[in-house]
Design a protein around this motif. Structure first.
Motif, PDB file in Angstrom:
ATOM      1  N   THR A   1       0.554 -30.037 -15.973  1.00 27.27           N
ATOM      2  CA  THR A   1      -0.774 -29.396 -16.006  1.00 27.27           C
ATOM      3  C   THR A   1      -1.225 -29.013 -14.595  1.00 27.27           C
ATOM      4  N   VAL A   2      -1.792 -29.964 -13.862  1.00 35.69           N
ATOM      5  CA  VAL A   2      -2.418 -29.587 -12.589  1.00 35.69           C
ATOM      6  C   VAL A   2      -1.420 -29.118 -11.527  1.00 35.69           C
ATOM      7  N   TRP A   3      -0.214 -29.720 -11.506  1.00 34.40           N
ATOM      8  CA  TRP A   3       0.775 -29.273 -10.516  1.00 34.40           C
ATOM      9  C   TRP A   3       1.265 -27.853 -10.819  1.00 34.40           C
TER      10      TRP A   3
ATOM     11  N   ARG B 179      -0.794 -25.355 -11.632  1.00 32.03           N
ATOM     12  CA  ARG B 179      -1.870 -24.401 -11.333  1.00 32.03           C
ATOM     13  C   ARG B 179      -1.564 -23.713  -9.997  1.00 32.03           C
TER      14      ARG B 179
ATOM     15  N   ASP C 166      -4.026 -22.554  -7.864  1.00 29.96           N
ATOM     16  CA  ASP C 166      -5.214 -22.478  -6.999  1.00 29.96           C
ATOM     17  C   ASP C 166      -5.063 -23.240  -5.681  1.00 29.96           C
ATOM     18  N   LEU C 167      -3.984 -23.988  -5.534  1.00 26.91           N
ATOM     19  CA  LEU C 167      -3.713 -24.693  -4.264  1.00 26.91           C
ATOM     20  C   LEU C 167      -2.217 -24.615  -3.988  1.00 26.91           C
TER      21      LEU C 167
ATOM     22  N   ARG D 127      -1.605 -29.789  -2.256  1.00 29.17           N
ATOM     23  CA  ARG D 127      -1.639 -30.777  -3.353  1.00 29.17           C
ATOM     24  C   ARG D 127      -1.064 -32.112  -2.881  1.00 29.17           C
TER      25      ARG D 127
ATOM     26  N   LEU E 100      -0.980 -33.361   0.164  1.00 28.63           N
ATOM     27  CA  LEU E 100      -1.883 -34.046   1.102  1.00 28.63           C
ATOM     28  C   LEU E 100      -3.075 -34.652   0.368  1.00 28.63           C
ATOM     29  N   VAL E 101      -3.585 -33.907  -0.579  1.00 30.36           N
ATOM     30  CA  VAL E 101      -4.736 -34.354  -1.371  1.00 30.36           C
ATOM     31  C   VAL E 101      -4.343 -35.569  -2.230  1.00 30.36           C
TER      32      VAL E 101
END
Lengths: 131, 131, 131, 131, 131, 131
Positions: free
Chosen positions: D46-48, D50, D52-53, D58, D60-61
């Protein structure tokens, strides 16, 4: 009538097993004996003695909190306790999977690692008994 | 066959009520709509759809984790969900009392404050229905 | 050469805006003035002054930690700071969505609520400027 | 079109390396295989996925959040992933130093200990390659 | 001899004041009365009754933990209690400043905001008494 | 006049002992040396240098926060520091027992395990000295 302290030890022995409680008490020294007394009285002798939840549910709820707080050591003890309280491996796994979207994947992975150790020991012991 | 997203919304509506989910979706804007989608799919459409735990147990376990994580807002929603899933007020209180020796008194006091608000609304609504 | 304290205030003003820092300093009293000094010197005057990360990345990384720690008030300040440091709304949202599987949905929902307030103010101010 | 599960495994292999993912999958048993599936689908798929970054951001966050949550094991994995995603050792250190005033020194010291182990292995491997 | 419950109420009244405890007890209803009993017995009637630390030290130590756990509501109560136990405003501030490098600036800022409210009320009440 | 960095090292050596600080500095490499500098300056060189609390109280307050945050490694260091700062074993135990109702039993059990290791070493060293 039993004191909270006496009732606490009794319940702790039923949930966590005699060898576990014997070990905790025998390992305690001057420094941490008062902690054992406090935990026996104010955790085991109070909420575990209430009748508003079945023990199996208490076990599942405890596992959920310990996973959320990342207390691996205590989690292992309570996975053992849950199996003794009649929870199935599937229910314990169900709680830890349910935790994933709430506490996040990293905390859940840590909880699974700890729980798996206990489950594997338990299944080996069962197999040994069956043979 | 339903997608996880569709199944997630269906289950969320059953647990949290139509008005609650309608409000969440109607209040979402460009910024947080993707969060609503993600939560619907990866929380409600996955673990809540498993059959290894009854929904009432999932509710109690969720309440325990939210109390441990001090997420008051989400706790309120899930106390409502627990009542809808057939948990009694006594069981919800049982979980929050059980939490005291594990998560500590301060986090438990916060959880009780949030849960009580929901319980009071619920009991008023029940009385109003009875009259 | 500037002291850490002076450099800290300078950077804090660049990131958080003059009105924000003026308000923080003017609102401080005998009790919390030493905290303002300590934060200025040991947070803003140290790590924010390093050149191993661009400021926009520092902002995104800070937002991620504040979401994980559920510090809503500070999160709002740093969403404002991120926009001033040149992060787009899409990047800020990207970080908060990225957080969902790591910190869990409840903490993420709380972070989105706080961030959204700031984003909405910011977009209104931009529209007002454009008119 | 790929499912989230398939896409998740693909991205996880790119970020964490084939040997890492093979090990995670080969080590999983009946008990924790469903967790591996859930994480693959609801985090990596899902998020990986996307856009938008950038992946390096990702990483580092993610490191910042894992430091804040004191998840040492997962932190090590993601420091490795960060290096594979093109982050420099200086950037990783920059994030962990940036964390000090936010998450406090004790959590930061723990994060540094874990990260350093991975960095040392990585630098040894690089030297071995160079020779 | 007094029970833990009786001793707990006595100590809580000494530390937190009669009006505070009266309010807590009067505000409790069927739902949270058992929590009040549990806290009285297992927090106030146990550790606060030990003589290994002076009460003023207990107050400072409690404030430190509540700041670390970000329990603002309870923190306010215990800042009041600390003043009643003879701690000076400077000592309370000393503890909260000492916390900054350990729990991080965001949690410390939150603790200062809560503590300051109580300190201001207290100083106003003192001035009113002096006039 | 000494810089914060110099004053920090001086105080850290007084509290934690020369061998401890030598080890921390000698073990540091390119990667974590800047962390050592930052901690020396922004923790030891700031709040530990204030005179609003006696060092023994700072030690007890630090132990309380580290127990609440479950930072076992740092807790061990600060139990050693507390003994050097003149705290008795009874006072250290008093703080950890006081923590039980606030941070919960699982976090307290973890803190006791870590503290006990240090106390035992310390008592052995004392006995060896006496012989």
């Amino acid at each position: 009538m039993k004191t909270r302290r006496q009732r606490g030890e009794e319940i702790r022995r039923e949930v966590m097993s005699d060898p576990f409680v014997d070990r905790a008490l025998n390992n305690s020294n001057d420094f941490d004996a008062p902690l054992q007394e406090l935990v026996m009285e104010t955790a085991w002798g109070t909420v575990w003695d209430r009748d508003d939840l079945p023990r199996a549910t208490r076990s599942l709820v405890t596992i959920a909190m310990l996973a959320a707080m990342k207390c691996s050591n205590e989690l292992k003890g309570h996975v053992r306790g849950a199996l003794r309280n009649g929870c199935s491996v599937e229910e314990i796994r169900g709680v830890l999977l349910h935790a994933v979207p709430y506490i996040g994947a990293p905390a859940s992975l840590e909880a699974f690692r700890s729980a798996r150790e206990v489950i594997e020991e338990f299944e080996k012991a069962q197999q040994a008994d069956a043979e």
